[in-house]
Write an enzyme that holds these catalytic residues in place. Structure first.
Site, mmCIF file in Angstrom:
data_model
loop_
_atom_site.group_PDB
_atom_site.id
_atom_site.type_symbol
_atom_site.label_atom_id
_atom_site.label_comp_id
_atom_site.label_asym_id
_atom_site.label_seq_id
_atom_site.Cartn_x
_atom_site.Cartn_y
_atom_site.Cartn_z
ATOM 1 N N LYS A 21 0.820 -1.211 0.000
ATOM 2 C CA LYS A 21 0.000 0.000 0.000
ATOM 3 C C LYS A 21 0.862 1.272 0.000
ATOM 4 O O LYS A 21 0.461 2.292 -0.533
ATOM 5 C CB LYS A 21 -0.916 0.043 1.222
ATOM 6 C CG LYS A 21 -1.810 -1.176 1.437
ATOM 7 C CD LYS A 21 -3.015 -1.186 0.537
ATOM 8 C CE LYS A 21 -4.021 -2.273 0.919
ATOM 9 N NZ LYS A 21 -3.517 -3.649 0.914
HETATM 10 C C1 LIG Z 1 -4.020 -4.749 0.260
HETATM 11 C C2 LIG Z 1 -3.212 -5.980 0.160
HETATM 12 C C3 LIG Z 1 -3.474 -6.969 -0.832
HETATM 13 C C4 LIG Z 1 -4.638 -6.855 -1.799
HETATM 14 O O1 LIG Z 1 -4.447 -5.854 -2.770
HETATM 15 P P1 LIG Z 1 -5.684 -5.368 -3.647
HETATM 16 O O2 LIG Z 1 -5.160 -4.226 -4.444
HETATM 17 O O3 LIG Z 1 -6.756 -4.964 -2.668
HETATM 18 O O4 LIG Z 1 -6.108 -6.513 -4.496
HETATM 19 C C5 LIG Z 1 -2.635 -8.072 -0.904
HETATM 20 N N1 LIG Z 1 -1.617 -8.242 -0.020
HETATM 21 C C6 LIG Z 1 -1.337 -7.331 0.947
HETATM 22 C C7 LIG Z 1 -0.232 -7.585 1.888
HETATM 23 C C8 LIG Z 1 -2.124 -6.171 1.067
HETATM 24 O O5 LIG Z 1 -1.850 -5.276 2.044
#
Ligand SMILES: *Cc1c(COP(=O)(O)O)cnc(C)c1O
Length: 465
Positions: free
Chosen positions: A109
């Site tokens: 993120k």
């Molecule tokens: C948010 C997240 C995901 C999922 O990503 P999306 O864009 O919502 O599909 C996968 N792995 C981790 C560690 C995350 O923080």
């Protein structure tokens, strides 16, 4: 570059306005009116660029060029723990981990949110506005939002977490940020209570207007845009545009894999997309049998993928329906009402021509973490391991092309699962190693809207005379 809504009833807007708006006023999601495309020679010329420069060039194609975007990208990624920002690590003859977890909170993120915080600040300052960002977290996403907003001049942020229900690392990653514009509140209740409080604040129109409430949730187009550059960087490193690659993406809200698809739409030869899920396998069922029906969410070792309704899927649906906004709106309406999305056969076939589904339960995830450690000497977190297992499950017709797995979290973020699988407890990186000694600051409040709103108001007005 203008943006239109997937539901067709919102006025077109530019990048900065889409950034601040988040959701379109018709309930749809913003998408580019036309996709920018580059030719092979233009892609070749981008090989070897430093990551922030590449990111700025790509974001400029989406309309971010009215901001000092290159300086913002340099600043956003300067604090990352690896000089390449998103390094590519080879795991076997054809599988590569694209490590997206070198940011301040050790999860992918940060790749988008570090930039978004700066974009918000820039646009708000230009307009002479301020916002108050409020959000709820079960532990994982709150810290990325806090790190994105800390010390931003035009932004205040309040994050609610359920008291005593996050891990200590998760809580400390939020509560040890002592910046004056950051407020953490532990709510005496569970995560659903926190989410309901946030919804109630947004539904309180006078309060919402008074505080100029905003969110940085995963439907914001700018987050998707900021995730395209790392797929471009990985593909270029592996020989694109002169060589095809595949990607495997641990998926929750479908934002990360959608960004990979956008990189293809821009002209990069990404031939296959593997959508990797845990036991919450709605997307795998959709891709296998056109069955997009919700089931109750079940907890797993990869909590960021414990999702049944992937909000960003709407953007792909709009493309699968050949940009028919009315049909998109109707499919979403029925999905909400009936828990099952009717996707016409032709649209489903367009999806399955490029996307493959994959689902793995907790036992399989532990086995894959152990295998990666044994065979490649690599410590992977549970989300990443679901992705590498998905890469290995690619059909034989794709076996000749390299696969990029989005490594979405640092193993130290999920030490219990990694220890169970390998006997090793991955240490926090040096820049976080004193996390347990740092001072914490947070309030504890009852599950009561009036009390929470009073705290948000006091926080936003703390500098007023
Ligand atoms: C948010 C997240 C995901 C999922 O990503 P999306 O864009 O919502 O599909 C996968 N792995 C981790 C560690 C995350 O923080």
């Amino acid at each position: 570059m203008r943006y239109v809504s997937t539901r067709g009833q919102a006025a077109p807007r530019d990048f900065e306005s889409v950034l601040l708006a988040g959701l379109a006023e018709d309930g749809g999601l913003f998408v580019p009116e036309t996709w920018p495309e580059l030719g092979a020679a233009e892609w070749r010329a981008m090989r070897g660029l430093p990551y922030p420069v590449l990111a700025a060039r790509i974001l400029a194609l989406f309309g971010a060029g009215a901001m000092p975007i290159e300086a913002m990208c340099r600043d956003a990624y300067a604090g990352f723990g690896h000089p390449a920002v998103a390094p590519l690590v080879q795991l076997d003859t054809r599988v590569f981990a694209l490590e997206l977890f070198h940011g301040p909170t050790l999860a992918f993120k940060d790749m988008a949110l570090q930039l978004l915080g700066r974009m918000f600040d820039h646009v708000l300052a230009k307009r002479g506005e301020r916002v108050t960002i409020v959000g709820a977290t079960s532990g994982d996403t709150g810290s990325a939002a806090i790190e994105a907003c800390r010390d931003r001049a035009a932004v205040d942020i309040v994050i609610l977490h359920p008291e005593n229900r996050t891990s200590e690392v998760q809580r400390r990653q939020m509560t040890t940020v002592l910046s004056p514009n950051v407020k953490n509140i532990a709510v005496r209740g569970d995560f659903d209570a926190c989410q309901d409080l946030v919804k109630a604040m947004f539904n309180d129109a006078p309060f919402r207007a008074e505080m100029n409430l905003s969110a940085v949730n995963s439907i914001n187009w700018a987050r998707i845009a900021a995730q395209i550059p790392y797929y471009a960087a990985a593909a270029l490193t592996l020989g694109a545009p002169d060589r095809e690659v595949a990607v495997a993406v641990p998926t929750g809200n479908f934002g990360n894999v959608l960004a990979a698809w956008a990189a293809r739409r821009m002209g990069l030869p990404i031939a296959r997309f593997v959508v990797a899920s845990n036991r919450n396998d709605i997307l795998a069922r959709f891709l296998a049998a056109n069955d997009m029906s919700t089931r109750p969410v079940e907890p797993s070792l990869s909590p960021s993928m414990d999702i049944q309704v992937s909000s960003n899927f709407e953007r792909l649906l709009f493309e699968l329906l050949e940009r028919d906004a009315e049909a998109t709106a109707e499919a979403m309406r029925r999905f909400r009402a009936e828990g099952r999305m009717p996707v016409p056969d032709a649209a489903w076939r367009r999806a399955t021509a490029l996307f493959r589904g994959f689902a793995l339960d907790d036992a399989g995830t532990i086995a894959e973490i152990a295998r990666l450690h044994r065979e490649a000497g690599y410590l992977a977190d549970p989300h990443t391991a679901v992705g590498t297992a998905a890469a290995r499950a690619l059909a034989p017709e794709d076996a000749a092309i390299p696969v990029v797995v989005a490594a979405t979290a640092h193993p130290a973020k999920f030490p219990d699962a990694v220890e169970r699988a390998t006997g090793l407890r991955p240490p926090l990186p040096a820049r976080l190693s004193d996390l347990y000694e740092r001072e914490e600051r947070y309030g504890v409040l009852p599950n009561d809207l009036a009390a929470i709103e009073a705290a948000v108001r006091a926080h936003a007005h703390r500098n007023a005379a």
